[in-house]
Design a protein around this motif. Structure first.
Motif, PDB file in Angstrom:
ATOM      1  N   ALA A 123      44.610  59.913  56.702  1.00 18.42           N
ATOM      2  CA  ALA A 123      43.704  60.217  57.811  1.00 18.42           C
ATOM      3  C   ALA A 123      43.001  58.955  58.269  1.00 18.42           C
ATOM      4  N   SER A 124      42.223  59.129  59.353  1.00 13.72           N
ATOM      5  CA  SER A 124      41.435  57.990  59.840  1.00 13.72           C
ATOM      6  C   SER A 124      40.030  58.473  60.156  1.00 13.72           C
ATOM      7  N   ASP A 125      39.104  57.542  60.214  1.00 10.16           N
ATOM      8  CA  ASP A 125      37.732  57.876  60.585  1.00 10.16           C
ATOM      9  C   ASP A 125      37.635  57.967  62.112  1.00 10.16           C
TER      10      ASP A 125
ATOM     11  N   LEU B 236      44.177  53.979  53.763  1.00 15.99           N
ATOM     12  CA  LEU B 236      42.829  53.747  53.230  1.00 15.99           C
ATOM     13  C   LEU B 236      42.052  55.053  53.101  1.00 15.99           C
ATOM     14  N   LYS B 237      42.491  56.091  53.837  1.00 17.83           N
ATOM     15  CA  LYS B 237      41.775  57.369  53.794  1.00 17.83           C
ATOM     16  C   LYS B 237      42.760  58.524  53.677  1.00 17.83           C
ATOM     17  N   PHE B 238      42.479  59.429  52.761  1.00 16.96           N
ATOM     18  CA  PHE B 238      43.222  60.688  52.683  1.00 16.96           C
ATOM     19  C   PHE B 238      42.229  61.822  52.834  1.00 16.96           C
ATOM     20  N   GLU B 239      42.710  62.951  53.330  1.00 16.83           N
ATOM     21  CA  GLU B 239      41.860  64.136  53.424  1.00 16.83           C
ATOM     22  C   GLU B 239      42.544  65.329  52.785  1.00 16.83           C
ATOM     23  N   LEU B 240      41.743  66.184  52.186  1.00 15.00           N
ATOM     24  CA  LEU B 240      42.248  67.475  51.742  1.00 15.00           C
ATOM     25  C   LEU B 240      41.829  68.489  52.807  1.00 15.00           C
TER      26      LEU B 240
HETATM   27 MG    MG Z   1      38.614  62.907  59.450  1.00 21.56          MG
END
Ligand code: MG
Ligand code: ATP
Ligand code: ZN
Length: 301
Positions: free
Chosen positions: A202-204, A223-227
């Motif tokens: 994911a991204s911010d 750099l980012k993962f989301e559940l």
């Molecule tokens: Mg997000």
């Protein structure tokens, strides 16, 4: 189960998170809080040993947020505390509507405070003030009410919400290993809670056109993962936890060092408590007695 009927979701949301006159600002019911308490305890039960606990208020120093880089990357989400300053007569005229021209809003001036945008932001300067990062690294358990001036207000996208985080400060390897352990624990928790989920890079929500490029690079570098758990729809599931590797971003800004040469790297795992609560009710319904046994056991409800 007609999980995604908008009517059902709306009535569910309104009964758990009662609307106020402000978008994305809700009163929480006892039933909802019972599940939030269970979630908080389940997250605590998974805490690694040697973790230091800190709880932050919903406001923090504006200067620290400016220095952290948040203002440049997320200016559209930040809320700043403004107050009336000045002489009694001038303030009285403003609040009693007797001032010529502008109403009291025009008498507001920014203070030294902003609304805390994420639970880990107040942590890094606090660690930096303590001096060098010890050789074995550091882990923290932090939480805060957070504010974001969100542009939309679908169920689960609040302006004021609770975030719980674990944060690691150490070498790149330590930060990445910490994140990997927490992704595994988070998946296990989602399974115990019997919610459908998926994990995705994911991204911010970076600001503007330059932000789009930053977001692409963030996804590319993983750099980012989301559940993500379906709340509004199966096609666009809701991010309920995130797993972030900041590389040396905060280490460099705050001068977090292990020694003269090595800048510390950081990682955080964030639990969106209100979103997790909503996702549980959206999946299992309003009657806790009907929830799967493993979820009830995990949450002690
Ligand atoms: Mg997000
Ligand atoms: P989103 O992708 O939904 O915009 P985000 O990627 O900006 O969220 P993070 O900055 O990673 O979210 O925040 C950590 C967690 O806090 C999220 O995984 C989510 O569970 C929760 N969260 C973030 N924004 C909100 C919000 N507006 N309302 C409720 N919870 C939120
Ligand atoms: Zn964080």
């Amino acid at each position: 189960m007609s999980q995604f009927s908008q009517d059902r979701l709306e009535s569910l949301t309104n009964s758990l998170l009662q609307p106020t006159s402000a978008n994305g600002v809700h009163a929480r019911t006892g039933l909802f809080e019972q599940v939030i308490d269970g979630l908080s305890a389940a997250i605590t039960a998974r805490r690694e040993s040697g973790t230091e606990i800190l709880r932050f208020p919903p406001v923090m120093s504006r200067a620290l947020v400016e220095k952290s880089g948040y203002l440049k990357t997320f200016p559209h989400l930040l809320g700043c505390v403004s107050c009336l300053h000045g002489e009694e007569a001038a303030i009285r005229a403003l609040v009693e509507g007797q001032a010529k021209g502008p109403d009291w809003l025009n008498g507001l001036a920014a203070t030294d405070l902003v609304l805390t945008p994420a639970a880990c932001y107040p942590l890094y300067p606090l660690i930096a003030a303590r001096g060098a990062v010890p050789a074995q690294g550091l882990t923290f358990d932090v939480a805060s009410y957070c504010f974001r001036r969100e542009a939309s207000h679908e169920p689960g996208r609040l302006q004021s919400f609770r975030m719980r985080e674990y944060v690691c400060v150490g070498t790149p390897e330590e930060a990445l290993a910490f994140r990997k352990r927490w992704i595994a624990r988070a998946e296990e928790l989602a399974q115990q809670l019997a919610v459908p989920y998926k994990l995705a890079a994911a991204s911010d929500p970076f600001f503007g056109r330059v932000g789009k490029m930053m977001a692409m690079s963030q996804v590319e570098q993983e750099l980012k993962f989301e559940l993500l758990i379906p709340v509004n729809s199966e096609e666009q599931p809701t991010a309920c936890m995130s797993f972030n590797y900041h590389q040396d971003h905060f280490g460099t800004i705050w001068g977090l060092r292990r020694n003269a040469r090595e800048v510390a790297h950081t990682a955080c795992v964030a639990f969106g408590l209100d979103r997790l609560g909503l996702a549980l009710f959206a999946t299992h319904g309003l009657d806790l007695k009907q929830w799967p046994a493993s979820a009830r056991e995990t949450l002690s409800v």
